[in-house]
Design an enzyme around this catalytic site. Structure first.
Site: not given
Ligand SMILES: [Zn+2]
Length: 354
Positions: A179, A206, A209
């Site tokens: 998300g 995650h 990014e």
């Molecule tokens: Zn991903």
């Protein structure tokens, strides 16, 4: 350096650690399933739908990129939809030359049709098993392990971590949070990560990014992630080839970075394939891995990601072998399986291409 043709690239054994189930559906399947459940798509032509995805994803905005998942998720709310998309997922990996894959998805996003969390996981595992059986029968065996994702902007990550523990002997090999990264730091979900650590379930996060070093630092040092999804912003801690403390930790502890070049271009996390940090980080000795992230949404495959690096970043077969072996070294399945894949499948496959 000799160019490598696409057929050779497709045949090379591949390993993918970062690929979302709901980002990799076949366009024709989305169209068929949407009709069956009465969901309205931007277009009912599979080719136009494929183009629509890439166009929407090319906006350079992670939030808009994530919004495209509405239409794939709409067809993944029933047992039939999950069985079919999971089976096709495996067959598409096999056709791409993938011999080891980790598929990830968020069960909490698949409850609108009345399925329970365990029913979602059972259906996906059944579909994956059917796909693996067909791929093996066709002479293109692929081992697929599952990562369950909790959504970082919601409050069900602990529940999803429980689910990962419950299904650890039934095909689930790890956990992740997904998300929008900005505004939703990983430490908000410490309860889930501490539970997984107590239960010895590995996880990736995650990080790095849309958000920079603090996100990567927190994922590793506060939450205890074993791998980092994307992690492109680790380059903020490298100046003229000199590594800062965090970058040094990532390289020296052999923390795998699950890098996804095309996806990163689309969300603005990198400017071009030629300049994508995967090449510089590989050359600095980081454990970089190559991944697709979302094959439908990004209009890509592992073969295509490899071709881009060969054509635009000067990669050779040895580099492709390196990232493939890296992925298997950091995969979440048991060591003996990983070693067998490296020694019996990957190294002979690359030796034949060299
Ligand atoms: Zn991903």
């Amino acid at each position: 350096m000799p160019r490598i043709d696409t057929d050779t690239l497709r045949r090379l054994p591949k390993a993918v650690l970062h690929d979302h189930l709901d980002g990799g559906l076949r366009p024709a399947t989305v169209v068929e399933l949407a009709e069956a459940v009465g969901h309205t798509l931007p277009t009912t032509d599979p080719d136009e739908l494929a183009a629509w995805y890439v166009e929407a994803a090319d906006s350079g905005d992670l939030v808009r990129y994530i919004a495209t998942f509405e239409h794939t998720l709409a067809v993944m709310q029933t047992r039939e939809g999950l069985l079919r998309t999971a089976e096709e997922y495996v067959l598409d990996l096999a056709a791409d030359g993938v011999v080891y894959g980790e598929v990830r998805y968020a069960p909490e996003l698949m409850l609108n049709g009345g399925l329970t969390l365990p029913e979602v996981v059972e259906a996906v595992q059944q579909g994956l098993a059917a796909g693996m059986a067909k791929a093996a029968a066709a002479g293109t065996p692929v081992r697929v392990g599952t990562l369950l994702c909790g959504m970082r902007m919601f409050d069900r990550t602990r529940e999803t971590a429980d689910l990962a523990v419950a299904f650890r002997d039934a095909g689930v090999v790890g956990f992740d949070i997904a998300g929008a990264e900005d505004g939703f730091p990983p430490a908000d979900h410490l309860d889930a990560f501490e539970h997984l650590r107590r239960e010895n379930v590995p996880f990736t996060i995650h990080a790095g990014e849309a958000h920079g070093l603090p996100s990567i630092h927190q994922a590793l040092q506060v939450c205890g992630a074993q791998r980092i999804g994307h992690g492109v912003r680790i380059t903020d801690d490298i100046v003229d080839g000199k590594l800062g403390r965090l970058a040094g930790w990532v390289r020296d502890r052999r923390v795998a970075l699950e890098m996804c070049p095309t996806s990163n271009l689309q969300t603005g996390a990198a400017a071009s394939v030629a300049e994508h940090p995967i090449t510089a980080l590989k050359d600095l000795g980081f454990r970089v891995t190559l991944n697709t992230d979302n094959r439908l949404v990004s209009g890509t495959t592992m073969t295509r990601e490899m071709a881009l690096l060969v054509e635009e970043a000067g990669w050779g077969v040895e580099d492709l072998r390196t990232v493939t072996v890296n992925a298997l070294k950091s995969a979440f399945v048991p060591f003996d399986e990983r070693r067998a894949l490296i020694e019996d499948v990957v190294l002979p496959g690359y030796a034949a291409a060299l």
